[in-house]
Scaffold this motif. Structure first.
Motif, PDB file in Angstrom:
ATOM      1  N   VAL A 124      33.423  10.418 -57.917  1.00 60.33           N
ATOM      2  CA  VAL A 124      32.282  11.026 -57.150  1.00 60.33           C
ATOM      3  C   VAL A 124      32.366  12.017 -56.467  1.00 60.33           C
ATOM      4  N   GLU A 125      33.479  12.022 -55.494  1.00 61.42           N
ATOM      5  CA  GLU A 125      33.562  12.832 -54.281  1.00 61.42           C
ATOM      6  C   GLU A 125      34.376  14.270 -54.887  1.00 61.42           C
ATOM      7  N   ASN A 126      34.988  14.333 -56.077  1.00 59.62           N
ATOM      8  CA  ASN A 126      35.865  15.243 -56.425  1.00 59.62           C
ATOM      9  C   ASN A 126      35.485  16.000 -57.660  1.00 59.62           C
ATOM     10  N   TYR A 127      34.992  15.027 -58.595  1.00 59.84           N
ATOM     11  CA  TYR A 127      34.700  15.859 -60.175  1.00 59.84           C
ATOM     12  C   TYR A 127      33.285  15.611 -60.322  1.00 59.84           C
ATOM     13  N   ARG A 128      32.452  14.600 -59.885  1.00 61.52           N
ATOM     14  CA  ARG A 128      31.215  14.389 -60.477  1.00 61.52           C
ATOM     15  C   ARG A 128      30.344  15.617 -60.336  1.00 61.52           C
ATOM     16  N   ASN A 162      41.300  14.039 -73.187  1.00 60.48           N
ATOM     17  CA  ASN A 162      42.070  15.354 -72.664  1.00 60.48           C
ATOM     18  C   ASN A 162      41.697  16.050 -71.641  1.00 60.48           C
ATOM     19  N   GLU A 163      40.194  16.063 -71.781  1.00 58.87           N
ATOM     20  CA  GLU A 163      39.405  16.998 -70.562  1.00 58.87           C
ATOM     21  C   GLU A 163      39.759  16.301 -69.011  1.00 58.87           C
ATOM     22  N   MET A 164      39.568  14.686 -69.249  1.00 61.21           N
ATOM     23  CA  MET A 164      39.742  14.077 -68.016  1.00 61.21           C
ATOM     24  C   MET A 164      41.185  14.282 -67.435  1.00 61.21           C
ATOM     25  N   LYS A 165      42.358  14.301 -68.259  1.00 59.95           N
ATOM     26  CA  LYS A 165      43.553  14.669 -67.861  1.00 59.95           C
ATOM     27  C   LYS A 165      43.677  15.974 -67.063  1.00 59.95           C
ATOM     28  N   ASN A 166      43.062  16.962 -67.942  1.00 54.43           N
ATOM     29  CA  ASN A 166      43.104  18.290 -67.433  1.00 54.43           C
ATOM     30  C   ASN A 166      42.503  18.333 -65.852  1.00 54.43           C
ATOM     31  N   ASP A 167      41.465  17.560 -65.823  1.00 49.00           N
ATOM     32  CA  ASP A 167      40.902  17.581 -64.421  1.00 49.00           C
ATOM     33  C   ASP A 167      41.815  17.156 -63.444  1.00 49.00           C
ATOM     34  N   LEU A 168      42.231  15.985 -63.695  1.00 47.57           N
ATOM     35  CA  LEU A 168      43.137  15.390 -62.924  1.00 47.57           C
ATOM     36  C   LEU A 168      44.152  16.085 -62.525  1.00 47.57           C
ATOM     37  N   LYS A 169      44.781  17.025 -63.545  1.00 48.39           N
ATOM     38  CA  LYS A 169      46.025  17.953 -63.423  1.00 48.39           C
ATOM     39  C   LYS A 169      45.465  19.047 -62.332  1.00 48.39           C
ATOM     40  N   GLN A 170      44.466  19.258 -62.196  1.00 54.14           N
ATOM     41  CA  GLN A 170      43.840  20.227 -61.250  1.00 54.14           C
ATOM     42  C   GLN A 170      43.980  19.945 -59.860  1.00 54.14           C
ATOM     43  N   LYS A 171      44.269  18.379 -59.377  1.00 53.82           N
ATOM     44  CA  LYS A 171      44.430  17.903 -58.102  1.00 53.82           C
ATOM     45  C   LYS A 171      45.227  16.923 -58.495  1.00 53.82           C
ATOM     46  N   GLN A 172      46.535  17.395 -58.962  1.00 53.81           N
ATOM     47  CA  GLN A 172      47.607  16.315 -59.268  1.00 53.81           C
ATOM     48  C   GLN A 172      48.181  15.496 -57.796  1.00 53.81           C
ATOM     49  N   THR A 173      48.065  16.168 -56.737  1.00 55.13           N
ATOM     50  CA  THR A 173      48.617  15.223 -55.416  1.00 55.13           C
ATOM     51  C   THR A 173      47.543  14.366 -55.217  1.00 55.13           C
ATOM     52  N   LEU A 174      46.312  14.620 -55.424  1.00 58.39           N
ATOM     53  CA  LEU A 174      45.349  13.524 -55.082  1.00 58.39           C
ATOM     54  C   LEU A 174      45.700  12.039 -56.123  1.00 58.39           C
ATOM     55  N   VAL A 192      45.549   7.757 -64.238  1.00 62.35           N
ATOM     56  CA  VAL A 192      44.902   8.016 -65.404  1.00 62.35           C
ATOM     57  C   VAL A 192      44.198   6.703 -65.672  1.00 62.35           C
ATOM     58  N   GLN A 193      44.828   5.519 -65.373  1.00 61.08           N
ATOM     59  CA  GLN A 193      44.115   4.322 -65.711  1.00 61.08           C
ATOM     60  C   GLN A 193      43.066   4.125 -65.112  1.00 61.08           C
ATOM     61  N   TYR A 194      43.128   4.105 -63.946  1.00 64.59           N
ATOM     62  CA  TYR A 194      41.758   3.675 -63.073  1.00 64.59           C
ATOM     63  C   TYR A 194      40.840   4.820 -62.527  1.00 64.59           C
ATOM     64  N   GLU A 195      41.110   6.136 -62.585  1.00 67.75           N
ATOM     65  CA  GLU A 195      40.279   7.049 -62.550  1.00 67.75           C
ATOM     66  C   GLU A 195      39.556   7.531 -63.760  1.00 67.75           C
ATOM     67  N   ASP A 196      39.978   7.069 -64.756  1.00 69.20           N
ATOM     68  CA  ASP A 196      39.386   7.293 -66.258  1.00 69.20           C
ATOM     69  C   ASP A 196      38.077   6.499 -66.433  1.00 69.20           C
ATOM     70  N   TYR A 197      37.731   5.509 -65.685  1.00 63.50           N
ATOM     71  CA  TYR A 197      36.582   4.764 -66.196  1.00 63.50           C
ATOM     72  C   TYR A 197      35.486   5.306 -66.008  1.00 63.50           C
ATOM     73  N   ALA A 198      35.374   6.190 -64.831  1.00 61.09           N
ATOM     74  CA  ALA A 198      34.141   6.784 -64.475  1.00 61.09           C
ATOM     75  C   ALA A 198      33.951   8.082 -65.243  1.00 61.09           C
ATOM     76  N   PHE A 199      35.045   8.829 -65.670  1.00 65.26           N
ATOM     77  CA  PHE A 199      35.107  10.015 -66.632  1.00 65.26           C
ATOM     78  C   PHE A 199      34.573   9.012 -68.275  1.00 65.26           C
ATOM     79  N   ASP A 200      35.021   8.228 -68.371  1.00 67.23           N
ATOM     80  CA  ASP A 200      34.473   7.637 -69.625  1.00 67.23           C
ATOM     81  C   ASP A 200      33.077   7.279 -69.699  1.00 67.23           C
TER      82      ASP A 200
END
Length: 242
Positions: free
Chosen positions: A233-237, A187-199, A172-180
């Motif tokens: 970039v490779e999974n959410y952008r 909350n939307e960022m968290k929901n996106d990360l939960k779609q690919k939790q294993t990643l 959450v901490q380090y993937e969030d900078y690009a989302f921000d």
């Protein structure tokens, strides 16, 4: 497998921080890490010296050798337990620079600017960036307290859950900078990360392991920002582009 791929994203940050055009943006977060870590260790060394001197004055002379036994134990405990607190503090201070680093990494990877903000516009955005760090801290603290209590009630289960939670929080901490940078809500960022939790868990585990290694953890922050941006970039952008 997404889990190992998540770890690979983190380690790809080591290559990114050495790329021409990115190195200067790595320098400030790295210097912040070194200065804070060095100054805090200096303070802790003074505190331990005074503490052990006081303890030694209370012990009989024949037990004075205990000081030499306790020094390495105390240093190891402090270095390893301090890593998470150190991460929280440095992320607050370095948030604007980490956001800028993430922006430049995305430009390097895609060839496209996120925005055309001037330096003044970037400075005006600093309070919002710090607010985002505060949001992450408010999300972290109550859960951390709960899992810490669980460690004492159900030690084995508690340890497993604590490791999983720590991995998740690093993601959450380090993937969030690009989302921000794209003004995507927390909350939307968290929901996106939960779609690919294993990643995210794979990414967070790699961060956790290297953060726990004294002195190696000095470089983890910029590496994780770079790796987390590549993951974005490779999974959410693509899903946020019109």
């Amino acid at each position: 497998m997404q889990f190992t791929q998540g770890m690979e994203y983190f380690f790809s940050g080591f290559k990114l921080i050495s790329q021409k055009g990115l190195k200067r943006f790595v320098l400030i977060p790295l210097l912040i890490n070194i200065l804070l870590f060095g100054s805090s260790l200096f303070f802790l060394y003074g505190w331990l010296t005074d503490g052990f001197a006081y303890m030694n004055s209370l012990l009989p002379e024949w037990l004075s050798w205990l000081e030499w036994l306790m020094w390495p134990i105390a240093v190891l405990v402090i270095l390893f337990s301090y890593s998470m607190l150190f991460t929280v503090i440095t992320n607050f201070i370095a948030a604007p620079f980490n956001g800028l680093l993430s922006e430049k990494v995305e430009l390097y990877l895609t060839g496209q600017k996120i925005n055309d903000d001037s330096l003044f516009d970037t400075m005006k955005d600093v309070p919002r960036m710090l607010g985002r760090e505060w949001t992450k801290l408010c999300y972290y603290l109550p859960r951390a307290i709960g899992f810490f209590i669980l460690l004492w009630i159900l030690p084995v289960i508690g340890q497993v859950l604590w490791v999983l939670f720590t991995c998740w929080m690093y993601a959450v901490q380090y993937e969030d900078y690009a989302f921000d940078n794209h003004k995507i809500s927390f909350n939307e960022m968290k929901n996106d990360l939960k779609q690919k939790q294993t990643l995210s868990y794979g990414f967070g585990l790699a961060v956790m392991i290297l953060t726990a290694i004294p002195f190696v953890n000095l470089i983890v922050m910029p590496v994780a920002v770079c790796g987390g941006t590549r993951l974005w970039v490779e999974n959410y952008r693509s899903q946020y582009r019109s």
